[in-house]
Design a protein around this motif. Sequence first.
Motif, mmCIF file in Angstrom:
data_model
loop_
_atom_site.group_PDB
_atom_site.id
_atom_site.type_symbol
_atom_site.label_atom_id
_atom_site.label_comp_id
_atom_site.label_asym_id
_atom_site.label_seq_id
_atom_site.Cartn_x
_atom_site.Cartn_y
_atom_site.Cartn_z
ATOM 1 N N VAL A 91 -19.621 -136.396 -43.334
ATOM 2 C CA VAL A 91 -18.215 -135.724 -43.585
ATOM 3 C C VAL A 91 -18.585 -134.288 -43.778
ATOM 4 O O VAL A 91 -19.461 -134.003 -44.399
ATOM 5 C CB VAL A 91 -17.559 -136.121 -45.105
ATOM 6 N N VAL A 92 -17.836 -133.469 -42.906
ATOM 7 C CA VAL A 92 -17.910 -132.062 -42.935
ATOM 8 C C VAL A 92 -16.623 -131.367 -42.889
ATOM 9 O O VAL A 92 -15.639 -131.592 -42.409
ATOM 10 C CB VAL A 92 -18.700 -131.715 -41.489
ATOM 11 N N TYR A 93 -16.819 -130.484 -44.046
ATOM 12 C CA TYR A 93 -15.260 -129.665 -44.121
ATOM 13 C C TYR A 93 -15.609 -128.191 -43.883
ATOM 14 O O TYR A 93 -16.793 -127.908 -44.230
ATOM 15 C CB TYR A 93 -14.898 -129.707 -45.630
ATOM 16 N N ASP A 94 -14.661 -127.518 -43.410
ATOM 17 C CA ASP A 94 -14.825 -125.945 -43.374
ATOM 18 C C ASP A 94 -13.621 -125.639 -44.272
ATOM 19 O O ASP A 94 -12.730 -125.885 -44.412
ATOM 20 C CB ASP A 94 -14.532 -125.480 -41.615
ATOM 21 N N VAL A 95 -14.099 -124.651 -45.410
ATOM 22 C CA VAL A 95 -13.453 -124.354 -46.533
ATOM 23 C C VAL A 95 -13.134 -122.781 -46.212
ATOM 24 O O VAL A 95 -14.081 -122.025 -46.504
ATOM 25 C CB VAL A 95 -13.836 -124.873 -47.795
ATOM 26 N N GLN A 96 -11.896 -122.653 -46.615
ATOM 27 C CA GLN A 96 -11.626 -121.030 -46.896
ATOM 28 C C GLN A 96 -10.784 -121.011 -48.124
ATOM 29 O O GLN A 96 -9.730 -121.542 -48.205
ATOM 30 C CB GLN A 96 -10.848 -120.590 -45.721
ATOM 31 N N VAL A 97 -11.168 -120.176 -48.984
ATOM 32 C CA VAL A 97 -10.322 -119.674 -50.002
ATOM 33 C C VAL A 97 -9.946 -118.288 -49.828
ATOM 34 O O VAL A 97 -10.497 -117.285 -49.741
ATOM 35 C CB VAL A 97 -11.333 -119.513 -51.212
ATOM 36 N N ASP A 98 -8.614 -118.479 -49.980
ATOM 37 C CA ASP A 98 -7.729 -117.229 -49.457
ATOM 38 C C ASP A 98 -8.167 -116.449 -48.371
ATOM 39 O O ASP A 98 -8.530 -117.105 -47.146
ATOM 40 C CB ASP A 98 -7.652 -116.239 -50.606
ATOM 41 N N ARG A 99 -8.555 -115.367 -48.227
ATOM 42 C CA ARG A 99 -8.991 -114.751 -46.968
ATOM 43 C C ARG A 99 -10.428 -114.312 -47.017
ATOM 44 O O ARG A 99 -10.963 -113.637 -46.054
ATOM 45 C CB ARG A 99 -8.293 -113.230 -46.834
ATOM 46 N N GLN A 100 -11.156 -115.082 -47.738
ATOM 47 C CA GLN A 100 -12.456 -114.879 -48.061
ATOM 48 C C GLN A 100 -13.249 -115.572 -46.666
ATOM 49 O O GLN A 100 -12.536 -116.501 -46.000
ATOM 50 C CB GLN A 100 -13.207 -115.830 -49.335
ATOM 51 N N PRO A 101 -14.511 -115.470 -46.423
ATOM 52 C CA PRO A 101 -15.149 -115.922 -45.215
ATOM 53 C C PRO A 101 -15.048 -117.722 -45.715
ATOM 54 O O PRO A 101 -15.377 -117.927 -46.695
ATOM 55 C CB PRO A 101 -16.515 -115.522 -45.206
ATOM 56 N N SER A 102 -15.251 -118.305 -44.758
ATOM 57 C CA SER A 102 -15.281 -119.812 -44.804
ATOM 58 C C SER A 102 -16.838 -120.263 -44.993
ATOM 59 O O SER A 102 -17.494 -119.584 -44.766
ATOM 60 C CB SER A 102 -14.470 -120.386 -43.676
ATOM 61 N N PHE A 103 -16.813 -121.454 -45.588
ATOM 62 C CA PHE A 103 -18.178 -122.026 -45.839
ATOM 63 C C PHE A 103 -17.998 -123.508 -45.302
ATOM 64 O O PHE A 103 -16.855 -124.154 -45.420
ATOM 65 C CB PHE A 103 -18.605 -121.727 -47.179
ATOM 66 N N LEU A 104 -19.151 -124.001 -45.096
ATOM 67 C CA LEU A 104 -19.256 -125.378 -44.632
ATOM 68 C C LEU A 104 -19.592 -126.431 -45.806
ATOM 69 O O LEU A 104 -20.500 -126.090 -46.629
ATOM 70 C CB LEU A 104 -20.247 -125.602 -43.336
ATOM 71 N N VAL A 105 -18.989 -127.522 -46.174
ATOM 72 C CA VAL A 105 -19.393 -128.663 -46.971
ATOM 73 C C VAL A 105 -20.014 -129.612 -46.154
ATOM 74 O O VAL A 105 -18.866 -130.094 -45.258
ATOM 75 C CB VAL A 105 -18.210 -128.687 -47.977
ATOM 76 N N ARG A 106 -21.183 -130.443 -46.210
ATOM 77 C CA ARG A 106 -21.223 -131.546 -45.518
ATOM 78 C C ARG A 106 -22.232 -132.587 -46.303
ATOM 79 O O ARG A 106 -23.027 -132.274 -47.047
ATOM 80 C CB ARG A 106 -22.446 -131.129 -44.518
ATOM 81 N N SER A 107 -21.635 -133.813 -45.987
ATOM 82 C CA SER A 107 -22.219 -134.985 -46.730
ATOM 83 C C SER A 107 -22.697 -135.836 -45.691
ATOM 84 O O SER A 107 -22.066 -135.888 -44.900
ATOM 85 C CB SER A 107 -21.291 -135.591 -47.657
#
Length: 148
Positions: A91-107
Amino acid sequence: MDTSRIAAPAAAIARLACPYGLRDVVDARTAGERAGGIGYKMFRFDDAPKLVREQLASAGFATADTARDAVTVRILKLYLAQNNVTKVPVVVYDVQVDRQPSFLVRSQLPTMNWANTSDEAYNAYARAFQDANAKLVAKLNAQCASRK
């Protein structure tokens, strides 16, 4: 795909320590992409964003209009690979909080492949979602102090 079989037990769900809103969950995988399989069983998530939304709501995410920081989750990968010895749910997510740079979450939690059963596949998907969601919550919780 019976997504009710992927729900994590309530005691195992990582919880947000401060409020975040869930703006959107987007399936950014190739249209019609299968979610892998085990043995001769192939799986497809017909509505992966709905499943992720439900799981994140149980972690404490509010609707985007009721929280200060809105989170957008893009599902990049969602599949189960296997061979004779191991199965690897991803499972891989690309996550963005408001206008901050996005980050990846990987399981990616490999386990032994015992008998190529549907139960094994569902358990593997459940562990991968639980792990990815816990990593996402941990990353956001680490930012709670700086948000005050």
